[in-house]
Write an enzyme that holds these catalytic residues in place. Structure first.
Site, mmCIF file in Angstrom:
data_model
loop_
_atom_site.group_PDB
_atom_site.id
_atom_site.type_symbol
_atom_site.label_atom_id
_atom_site.label_comp_id
_atom_site.label_asym_id
_atom_site.label_seq_id
_atom_site.Cartn_x
_atom_site.Cartn_y
_atom_site.Cartn_z
ATOM 1 N N HIS A 1 -0.132 9.106 4.661
ATOM 2 C CA HIS A 1 0.643 8.224 4.006
ATOM 3 C C HIS A 1 1.892 9.098 3.059
ATOM 4 C CE1 HIS A 1 2.261 5.375 0.978
ATOM 5 N NE2 HIS A 1 2.900 4.670 1.953
ATOM 6 N N GLU B 1 3.698 11.323 5.079
ATOM 7 C CA GLU B 1 4.904 10.212 5.704
ATOM 8 C C GLU B 1 6.242 10.316 4.558
ATOM 9 O OE1 GLU B 1 6.376 6.322 4.905
ATOM 10 O OE2 GLU B 1 4.473 5.832 5.835
ATOM 11 N N HIS B 2 5.708 10.152 3.202
ATOM 12 C CA HIS B 2 6.942 10.190 2.199
ATOM 13 C C HIS B 2 7.449 11.325 2.229
ATOM 14 C CE1 HIS B 2 6.302 6.216 -0.308
ATOM 15 N NE2 HIS B 2 5.330 6.085 0.706
ATOM 16 N N GLU C 1 3.798 2.271 -5.453
ATOM 17 C CA GLU C 1 3.711 1.444 -4.162
ATOM 18 C C GLU C 1 2.198 0.781 -4.445
ATOM 19 O OE1 GLU C 1 4.279 3.935 -0.735
ATOM 20 O OE2 GLU C 1 3.886 2.027 0.659
#
Lengths: 448, 432
Positions: free
Chosen positions: A64, A67-68, A144
């Site tokens: 993740h 991905e950022h 987040e």
């Protein structure tokens, strides 16, 4: 009987889905194209076979995080350029990470597909990972996590349940990662993760929209064919240890309303020895909670009036063994134990008695209708193909789904309920609310 | 391929308005019911939506009444209780849905168009709309459910912030409360209140019908005739009062057990037919409306890593809807985040957008125009909006041209006139 008649009609009426065109480039990139000419728009999604279930301990959430970081630029297109170019071309874009995949997508007016390809091909090979950018983005991911999980008691309960339910399966870790891991990624970790998994032979490109296969393939070859294949090291087997008894926890968090989660270990389509079992579990979930007339809302919300909300769910498309989940919120005056007992009573009924033909037919009718409705969304069609391919089922499985569901019998539904919804395979979590701070305004400042 | 054809027309002739062929067919039924229809071929399905001026702004003192009424439709109609009604739809693979905002509530149906399936779905929808039961036991059950849901929403700092935000912006105006209502207002409601609300607002004169799907016009006409014939005539809802002007800005801090502080800032600004609509809309794209490339996103997230999401948007309503700026950040960064937020907005208002930023915005909004209604669902949303707010039927045809015409000076002037930072209402909900 009436319902059966309808089912025949459904088959007569449902439009044949457009064909999927598959090709594999010499470098291993799999390309799936579906022509849909209803509007002059195209969706492009690139799916990588990597997600949180690929991560070793200490590195949870790194897929993740990567991905950022994929939006942080390459030599040719520095940080922010990717998004700027897509925006200036009227496009919409984003990305998502799951247990079993990481995917990036753009939706564009059809003539601009090449822009998406050029940018995705570039960041598949040339990502710039900088310490300074990582430092900032780590804070973003922490925020987040606070937003999605830390300040959401139900999401937290889910996280705790997963951590308890699985012993050796990587599904025990949250997709976003544990906070301590998020705080400690190094650039080198991300670099390695990127090099290990981001390669044409570990990716699937899905294109759905108002395009011609031949033209798309020309563009694909131009932008993706020159990318060298990597040697992808196979993932070690990650088999869940057998569960040998019920697992139970109570989670005490600041909250207002009690909440229950129950999960039974079940096979996914990928892990089922007999495929039909997965389809039967899917029908079982729909009988319980597929629509407003399903058993759980009809019996527990309306009939017995025990639950404020109630639901069941099953992820047929998981790469590994998964959980058949139940959730419930009691009405005032009822307890979580009441919820647990009521759900178990429904399960027992399903284990002993066949579901009625009309129930089964109703579920099938909805699946068939959905197969028409979902063609209204290019994005969803692409998503189904990409996901099935990426978890190792093969995209063809998503095209077969409707027919497979149609073959499920009432007896098969009973059998999977009996075989899998067993006490020894159950993990159960109670959310027991602790007092929250009163919401009182402490200060109003007037600005001048 | 009707839609495709329509795009061709739209893109080729949008600047020659006299020749722009509107794809939206509009007529009135013999009872005067207003109907909007787009034939969208290719998939054997129909989406329809019956929209009433029956949103939460009609609640009066009974906050949550509009929402409770809308929710009760699915609990029984005509000869059917909740279970039978649900089966009527489920048997034929149809779906009933509903939603509401401050201005309107809608009841919707998605169905296959097969001759053997659609009539059952339409008949059930018709019963639901025209003969809702609002039975006593169902009423009591849903009320209890809503009370628990409202309690649960109190776990969410974002919800608490939203409630305070609307109160701060709208004071005693009907937009001041959330559609969900409060535990107390819901507890005080009676079944008679719901019946009364239904009889007053769910009437033909207060309704529009929107259909998008693969059926011939004659069939759409038939469906519309039938639906409207069974609705009471009634009256159109009265216009809502004007939103009173704010007198001063404020910063309101609400303590909450959470690790993040949710910040909302804004003021009432934009109505649907506002002359400043396009300058404000395009300007906001640059300020906070463009997702990953907006100024707020850049200042808050990209440069400083302060939040996962940072955005601004206008919600145009019948009367001045809110301009909302939002973000969430860990508690200790609250003051910094508010400072950056205000600074970013102030700078934008003072200096306006750069020439480059405006060009990029216009390229996005015109280049991505087709994405706004590339399926039946999105198209239905647009048409319902156009129909409800009585925007010109060529709204979509002229959209790109309107966007292309906006200048930097217009954006700057509109923001300076309409977004007065001295009146900004800032709500922050979180821990210390």
């Amino acid at each position: 009987m009436l319902a059966r008649l309808f089912l025949g009609l459904f088959f007569a009426c449902s439009v044949q889905a457009a064909e999927v065109h598959e090709s594999i480039l010499a470098n291993g990139l799999k390309v799936l194209i579906k022509e849909q000419h209803r509007s002059p728009v195209v969706v492009a999604q690139i799916w990588y076979k990597v997600g949180s279930s690929y991560e070793p301990s200490g590195m949870t959430g790194i897929s993740h995080m990567l991905e950022h970081m994929m939006f942080k630029g390459t030599e040719q297109y520095p940080a922010g350029e990717f998004s700027k170019i897509i925006a200036e071309n009227g496009g919409r874009e984003n990305a998502f990470t799951g247990h079993d995949y990481t995917a990036y997508f753009q939706t564009l007016e059809k003539s601009r597909l090449a822009i998406s390809f050029e940018l995705e091909a570039d960041r598949m090979q040339h990502l710039h990972l900088l310490a300074e950018e990582l430092q900032k983005e780590r804070q973003v991911v922490m925020e987040e996590r606070r937003m999605r999980t830390e300040d959401n008691p139900r999401a937290k309960l889910h996280e705790y349940l997963m951590a308890m339910a699985y012993t050796s399966s990587p599904y025990k870790n949250p997709v976003i990662g544990w906070p301590i891991d998020i705080e400690n990624y190094q650039v080198a970790d991300l670099q390695q993760w990127y090099q290990r998994w981001y390669a044409p032979n570990n990716a699937t490109l899905v294109v759905v929209g108002d395009v011609q296969v031949a033209e798309v393939m020309q563009l694909v070859k131009k932008y993706f064919a020159p990318i060298p294949r990597h040697n992808i090291q196979a993932l070690k087997p990650q088999i869940e240890m057998p569960q040998v008894g019920v697992r139970r926890m109570s989670v005490r968090l600041p909250a207002k309303v009690p909440y229950l989660l129950m999960g039974y270990k079940v096979p996914s389509l990928k892990t089922a020895v007999d495929e039909w079992e997965a389809y039967a579990l899917d029908v079982l979930a729909a009988v319980l909670d597929g629509s407003d007339s399903a058993r759980l809302p009809a019996r527990l919300q309306r009939g017995q009036q025990l639950a404020t909300s109630v639901g069941a769910g099953y992820d047929l498309g998981a790469r590994l063994k998964t959980l058949f989940l139940f959730e419930a919120t009691p009405v005032k005056g009822k307890t979580l134990l009441d919820m647990e007992l009521a759900l178990k009573t429904e399960i027992r009924i399903l284990q002993r008695e066949l579901i009625s033909q009309s129930e089964l037919t109703r579920v099938k009718a909805q699946v068939l209708a959905n197969s028409v409705y979902e063609q209204d969304s290019l994005f969803y069609q692409a998503m189904k193909l990409g996901m099935a391919e990426t978890v190792g089922l093969g995209w063809q499985k998503s095209e077969q789904y409707r027919n497979k569901i149609n073959q499920v019998t009432a007896e098969q539904v009973r059998q999977v309920a009996e075989k899998y919804l067993m006490e020894s395979q159950l993990s159960i979590a109670y959310l027991e609310p602790q007092t929250m701070l009163a919401n009182t305004a402490t200060g109003v400042l007037h600005a001048h | 391929m009707h839609i495709k054809h329509w795009f061709f027309i739209l893109l080729s002739f949008y600047s020659v308005q006299a020749f722009a062929i509107s794809p939206i067919q509009h007529w009135q039924t013999s009872q005067g019911g207003r109907v909007y229809f787009v034939r969208s071929a290719g998939l054997p399905m129909l989406d329809m939506r019956l929209v009433f001026a029956a949103g939460s702004a009609r609640d009066g003192k009974q906050e949550g009444l509009a929402a409770l009424t809308a929710r009760l439709f699915a609990t029984g109609a005509g000869q059917w209780g909740a279970d039978e009604l649900a089966r009527q739809f489920d048997d034929v693979g149809a779906r009933f849905s509903y939603d509401l905002n401050q201005d309107y509530a809608w009841l919707g149906l998605r169905t296959l168009t097969q001759a053997e399936l659609m009539p059952q779905a339409l008949a059930a929808f018709q019963q639901l709309v025209t003969r809702p039961r609002f039975a006593e036991d169902e009423f009591a059950r849903i009320k209890a459910q809503v009370k628990i849901e409202l309690q649960q929403r109190q776990e969410q700092p974002g919800f608490v912030a939203k409630r305070a935000f609307y109160r701060a912006l709208y004071g005693s105006h009907p937009y001041a409360h959330l559609k969900e209502g409060t535990p107390q207002s819901i507890a005080d409601m009676t079944r008679a209140d719901v019946r009364h609300f239904y009889q007053k607002y769910y009437v033909a004169q207060n309704a529009i019908l929107v259909l998008v799907g693969d059926i011939p016009k004659a069939q759409a006409q038939q469906i519309a005739e039938h639906l409207f014939a069974n609705l009471k005539q009634g009256h159109q809802a009265q216009a809502l009062p004007k939103v009173p002007a704010l007198r001063q800005g404020q910063v309101q801090q609400i303590d909450f057990s959470s690790s993040q502080t949710h910040i909302l800032a804004g003021l009432p600004v934009l109505s649907r037919k506002d002359a400043d609509y396009f300058p404000l809309y395009v300007g906001n794209y640059i300020l906070g409306g463009s997702g990953l490339v907006s100024r707020l996103f850049d200042e808050i997230r990209e440069k400083r890593g302060l939040a996962y999401s940072a955005y601004s948007y206008f919600s145009p309503l019948a009367e001045a809807g809110p301009f909302t700026i939002g973000l969430q950040t860990q508690n200790k960064q609250r003051d910094l985040a508010i400072r950056v937020l205000k600074q970013t907005v102030r700078e934008f208002i003072e200096k306006g957008p750069s020439h480059l930023a405006l060009r990029a915005a216009q390229k996005n909004l015109t280049g991505g125009f087709v994405l706004r209604f590339d399926n039946n669902k999105k198209l239905l949303n647009y048409i319902a909006m156009i129909a409800f707010y009585q925007l010109p039927l060529d709204y979509l045809d002229t959209f790109q041209e309107q966007v292309a015409r906006v200048t930097r000076a217009q954006i700057q002037a509109a923001f300076q006139r309409r977004v007065n930072l001295d009146l900004l209402q800032i709500i922050s909900v979180g821990g210390q």
